[in-house]
Design a protein around this motif. Structure first.
Motif, short mmCIF file in Angstrom:
data_model
loop_
_atom_site.label_atom_id
_atom_site.label_comp_id
_atom_site.label_asym_id
_atom_site.label_seq_id
_atom_site.Cartn_x
_atom_site.Cartn_y
_atom_site.Cartn_z
N PHE A 128 -44.19 38.60 38.74
CA PHE A 128 -43.94 37.18 38.50
C PHE A 128 -42.88 36.97 37.42
CE2 PHE A 128 -48.32 37.66 39.89
CZ PHE A 128 -48.39 36.75 40.93
N ARG A 181 -53.61 30.73 37.23
CA ARG A 181 -52.76 31.67 37.96
C ARG A 181 -51.33 31.19 38.08
NH1 ARG A 181 -56.64 32.16 42.98
NH2 ARG A 181 -55.98 30.01 42.87
N THR A 182 -51.16 29.87 38.19
CA THR A 182 -49.82 29.32 38.37
C THR A 182 -49.29 28.64 37.11
OG1 THR A 182 -50.32 28.95 40.70
CG2 THR A 182 -48.42 27.78 39.80
N THR A 183 -50.13 27.87 36.44
CA THR A 183 -49.68 27.19 35.22
C THR A 183 -50.51 27.64 34.03
OG1 THR A 183 -51.12 25.28 35.61
CG2 THR A 183 -48.84 25.13 36.43
N GLN A 184 -49.86 27.62 32.89
CA GLN A 184 -50.50 27.95 31.63
C GLN A 184 -50.16 26.84 30.63
OE1 GLN A 184 -47.96 30.28 32.91
NE2 GLN A 184 -49.58 30.83 34.33
N ILE A 204 -44.94 27.87 33.95
CA ILE A 204 -45.29 28.14 35.34
C ILE A 204 -44.95 29.58 35.66
CG2 ILE A 204 -43.06 27.33 36.27
CD1 ILE A 204 -44.73 26.16 38.65
N THR A 205 -45.81 30.20 36.43
CA THR A 205 -45.63 31.58 36.86
C THR A 205 -45.31 31.55 38.35
OG1 THR A 205 -47.27 32.23 35.24
CG2 THR A 205 -46.72 33.84 36.92
N LEU A 206 -44.16 32.10 38.69
CA LEU A 206 -43.71 32.10 40.08
C LEU A 206 -43.47 33.53 40.55
CD1 LEU A 206 -41.20 29.15 39.75
CD2 LEU A 206 -43.45 29.08 40.82
#
Length: 139
Positions: A77, A108-111, A133-135
Motif C-alpha cells: 500500500f 484498513r483504508t483510513t486512519q 488514506i491507504t491505497l
C-alpha cells in the motif's frame, strides 16, 4: 522493523524533501506513536517573529503520514494525507517544537491521527487532526 531501523529509514526518506528543508527529525517511535522535532528559527517564522502556522502543519502532516507509512504494510500500500485541521494555541519564537502522532482510528483504508505539537517544556502549541488514506499499489 526495529526502532533503530525506523529512525534510519526516516533519514533516508526525508532526503531532498520538505522535511529536510524544515530540518524535521524523527526522534522516537513506540508501538502506537511517532515523535518528530523541528527547530524554530527565522526560517520557519512568520513576519512577526513567531512560528508560522503553515510550518507547524507541515510538521504535523509529516509525522502523521510517516507514522502511517511505518505502521502499515507499505510493500502492498501507499499512504496519502486527505484532510488536516489545526488549532494553534500558543506561539513560540525559538527552540524546538515536538510533534507526537497517535492513532484515533486505525482502519484498513483510513486512519485518523491526533498530533500534539509542544515546546521543550511540554506546553501545547497546536493540536492537529490528520486523516490519511491507504491505497493499494498497482502491480
Amino acid at each position: 522493523m526495529t526502532k533503530e531501523e525506523i529512525l534510519t529509514l526516516s533519514k533516508k526518506v526525508c532526503k531532498n524533501t520538505l522535511m529536510e528543508t524544515l530540518d524535521i527529525e524523527f526522534i522516537e517511535v513506540g508501538e502506537d506513536y511517532l515523535i518528530a522535532k523541528m527547530p524554530v528559527t527565522p526560517r520557519v517564522h512568520q513576519p512577526e517573529g513567531v512560528l508560522h502556522g503553515g510550518a507547524t502543519v507541515a510538521l504535523a502532516e509529516s509525522v502523521g503520514s510517516f507514522a502511517s507509512y511505518v505502521f502499515l504494510d507499505t510493500d502492498e500500500f501507499f499512504v496519502r494525507g486527505i484532510e488536516i485541521s489545526a488549532n494553534h494555541l500558543k506561539s513560540v519564537s525559538e527552540g524546538f517544537v515536538y510533534a507526537k502522532a497517535t492513532y484515533l482510528h486505525k482502519g484498513r483504508t483510513t486512519q485518523l491521527w491526533n498530533i500534539r505539537i509542544t515546546d521543550a517544556e511540554e506546553n501545547l502549541i497546536s493540536i492537529v487532526k490528520l486523516t490519511t488514506i491507504t491505497l493499494p499499489k498497482k502491480k
